[in-house]
Design a protein around this motif. Sequence first.
Motif, short mmCIF file in Angstrom:
data_model
loop_
_atom_site.label_atom_id
_atom_site.label_comp_id
_atom_site.label_asym_id
_atom_site.label_seq_id
_atom_site.Cartn_x
_atom_site.Cartn_y
_atom_site.Cartn_z
N UNK A 100 0.87 -1.18 0.00
CA UNK A 100 0.00 0.00 0.00
C UNK A 100 0.91 1.23 0.00
N UNK A 101 0.64 2.17 -0.93
CA UNK A 101 1.56 3.31 -1.06
C UNK A 101 0.79 4.60 -1.32
N UNK A 102 1.51 5.70 -1.20
CA UNK A 102 1.00 7.03 -1.56
C UNK A 102 2.13 7.78 -2.24
N UNK A 103 1.78 8.87 -2.94
CA UNK A 103 2.79 9.67 -3.64
C UNK A 103 2.97 11.05 -3.05
N UNK A 104 2.06 11.51 -2.19
CA UNK A 104 2.21 12.84 -1.60
C UNK A 104 1.52 12.87 -0.22
N UNK A 105 1.92 13.77 0.68
CA UNK A 105 2.95 14.80 0.50
C UNK A 105 4.37 14.26 0.43
N UNK A 106 4.57 13.07 0.96
CA UNK A 106 5.84 12.36 0.80
C UNK A 106 5.52 10.95 0.30
N UNK A 107 6.51 10.32 -0.31
CA UNK A 107 6.32 8.94 -0.76
C UNK A 107 6.45 8.01 0.45
N UNK A 108 5.47 7.13 0.61
CA UNK A 108 5.50 6.19 1.74
C UNK A 108 4.80 4.91 1.32
N UNK A 109 5.19 3.81 1.96
CA UNK A 109 4.60 2.51 1.61
C UNK A 109 4.65 1.58 2.81
N UNK A 110 3.76 0.59 2.80
CA UNK A 110 3.67 -0.40 3.88
C UNK A 110 3.19 -1.71 3.29
N UNK A 111 3.76 -2.82 3.78
CA UNK A 111 3.40 -4.15 3.28
C UNK A 111 2.30 -4.73 4.15
N UNK A 112 1.20 -5.12 3.52
CA UNK A 112 0.10 -5.77 4.23
C UNK A 112 0.35 -7.28 4.19
N UNK A 113 0.77 -7.83 5.29
CA UNK A 113 1.10 -9.26 5.33
C UNK A 113 -0.13 -10.14 5.51
N UNK A 114 -1.25 -9.55 5.94
CA UNK A 114 -2.45 -10.35 6.23
C UNK A 114 -3.50 -10.28 5.12
N UNK A 115 -3.66 -9.11 4.50
CA UNK A 115 -4.68 -8.93 3.48
C UNK A 115 -6.04 -8.61 4.06
N UNK A 116 -7.08 -8.60 3.19
CA UNK A 116 -8.48 -8.36 3.58
C UNK A 116 -8.69 -6.98 4.17
N UNK A 117 -8.00 -5.99 3.66
CA UNK A 117 -8.17 -4.61 4.12
C UNK A 117 -8.70 -3.76 2.97
N UNK A 118 -9.31 -2.64 3.34
CA UNK A 118 -9.82 -1.68 2.36
C UNK A 118 -8.82 -0.53 2.29
N UNK A 119 -8.38 -0.19 1.09
CA UNK A 119 -7.43 0.92 0.90
C UNK A 119 -8.22 2.15 0.46
N UNK A 120 -8.13 3.22 1.24
CA UNK A 120 -8.88 4.44 0.96
C UNK A 120 -8.05 5.37 0.08
N UNK A 121 -8.64 5.80 -1.04
CA UNK A 121 -7.99 6.76 -1.93
C UNK A 121 -7.65 8.04 -1.14
N UNK A 122 -6.48 8.69 -1.35
CA UNK A 122 -5.55 8.54 -2.48
C UNK A 122 -4.49 7.46 -2.32
N UNK A 123 -4.53 6.68 -1.24
CA UNK A 123 -3.60 5.55 -1.15
C UNK A 123 -3.95 4.53 -2.24
N UNK A 124 -2.95 3.80 -2.69
CA UNK A 124 -3.15 2.81 -3.75
C UNK A 124 -2.36 1.55 -3.42
N UNK A 125 -2.45 0.56 -4.30
CA UNK A 125 -1.84 -0.73 -4.04
C UNK A 125 -0.97 -1.14 -5.22
N UNK A 126 0.19 -1.71 -4.92
CA UNK A 126 1.01 -2.42 -5.90
C UNK A 126 0.93 -3.90 -5.54
N UNK A 127 0.50 -4.72 -6.51
CA UNK A 127 0.32 -6.15 -6.25
C UNK A 127 1.25 -6.94 -7.18
#
Length: 658
Positions: free
Chosen positions: A535-562
């Motif tokens: 799960x990542x974002x591009x602003x105000x800074x670039x940040x990311x986190x790995x979801x090891x469990x899954x089954x979560x809802x990602x709220x925009x503007x955050x996005x997902x790389x799969x």
Amino acid sequence: MSTAPSLLIDLAGVARLAGVQRPVASMWRSRFASTSDPFPEPSGEMGGRPQFEAKQVADWLVRTGHGNNPEAREDAAAAAAPADFSFADSSAVAELESLITLHSQTDDLGELTHSQIEEAAAEVDPLDGMLQAEISAHVRRGAPWLEYSAHLIDAAYSPSAALALVTRRHAVSHRAAGSAGPLVADAIALVVDATLALVGDGDAVTLDAGDATLSSMLARKFGDDVSIVLPAGTHSRRVRRQLLVDGHWLADAEEHLTRSVVVARIPSDRGDDVAGMLRAVDEVSLSLRDPDAAVVIGPARALVDPLTPTDERARAEILRSGRIRGIARLSAGMVESATRESLALWVFGEPVGEVTPAQRLTAVADLTAIPLTPAARADLVSDMIAGMGSGRDLRAHQFRFATFVRTTSLQARSGSLVASATPKPVPATTDATHLPALLDIAADTVRDDIAPIEIATDAHDVPRATSVPELINARHLRRIQGTRLDPNLLGSEGLIVVTSSDLDNPATIGRTRVDQLTLATQHPNAQLTRPGDVIFRTSPTAAAWVDTDGSKVVAYPARVLRITVGDPGGLVPEVIAADITGATAGPGAWKRWMLRRVAPHTIAPLRQALADIAAAREDLEARAARLSDYSALIVAGATSGAVTMIDSNHAADAASTQ
């Protein structure tokens, strides 16, 4: 002889003349209306704004002592304009600039008759390359601004400064110029530095920039050591006027010389589209002889960013010349009238020695998030110029910003040309050959916390770091949009929601939730995360986190790389998150991110090792938290008197005091 025109000034001009803020100038009208010496009344309106007689305003400022300019009478022309003159009218501005230029070359121009003025213009500009046509047109209208131009020179203290003043006021009235507006000082300095690095003894500089400020700065840097050549054209007339006033000699285009460095600025007109800008660059490329070089600066959307298929083919055709030695994407804010647009720099030239087209290299750099400080400019230019050297020069140069790619690979590349310019470097303190030893040392220091990971010192090949768009095109990776959730749907029960702000502190993930049934009703196409999603974002800074469990809802503007499970391409979620965190930020920044990869057989053991380290870290953090709680309770007990601290070394003494 011409009569002095009536000079008018609006409230913004009053503020400039008085050296105060505009609200102060506006306030004077009401504050001093009932005094014995009131602020002058407007003499008319223009564009809905009141206009005042500049002389009356200047006299009032001097007489009353208001404002911060005791020389307001002398400076009035710099803030005012004749009633029939508009700085938004390019033809009128050209005539005024021509009058200023002629003043600099002719004594007592105001004393001449109209025919003598035309004769003086023909003598200064016999080939009509800069001012003869404009002066003739002005004289035919009765030369109404002749005296104003003289006052403007006096107010600005020199013809050169007067031209600069006219250029600034013309630019302010053309805020819609967009990408064709004036460059900021940092951008001009970069072009100047790059040109200086390319020019040698006996070379000529061809200024195809249409930018009087940039051209004047270049000419000032070179002095008389380099011949300046200007192509014919409407834009070059303004540049010729500025250079003549500054005292720079221009060489004839036919004269040159053994080698020329072309300096070009695109777009030359605010109406130019990407196709027009690429045609202009192509013309520069085709004009170059073998020994020539060129510096081109223009919008990144034309020079480096992804294009439509038609424009992409046009850009690829330019790249096929094999002459492009350097490409750099710059930060936004380099054009005064287009502050959100990024520029790019291209450097053309032939490599040193006999280098076949297939072996030619191009330096590629991405400075989107890097300010153009003097040190950054120097390092970037050094990187670009190294690309024109021999193989030995490349090996000897320590690059700060640029990486090198085969020029032929740029020709076939779709998307951004600088996608490979931001590799995540190995930390500066580590050399790859030293890593096995450093790993042994690091493992020994954490032996009490975690069992060392077994490693073999056999070196092996790994896939190259690759941009996100390339990995998506290769189907190793998918980008999934976040869900646009109504804040009113969020609560404390249901599916976990990961927001953009959660990525600053992943420990907060789980506090925000959404009811599963409501989500299915309102957003039936919403996708839940899967284990290993980033799960990542591009602003105000670039940040990311790995979801090891899954089954979560990602709220925009955050996005997902799969990552594609069946064909991961050497991608590891934890490595992706590390590469994203702290990378270039901003809208669309993900297209320029470079992701490191590993050999396929390394993926599973690396993920297991990282999971073990993460578990050990969580355990240590939990123990540290318990110790912090214990410490706080001890302090609370001692300071409240609820308990007594016993000195174990003097237990008997302590007991006797109770």
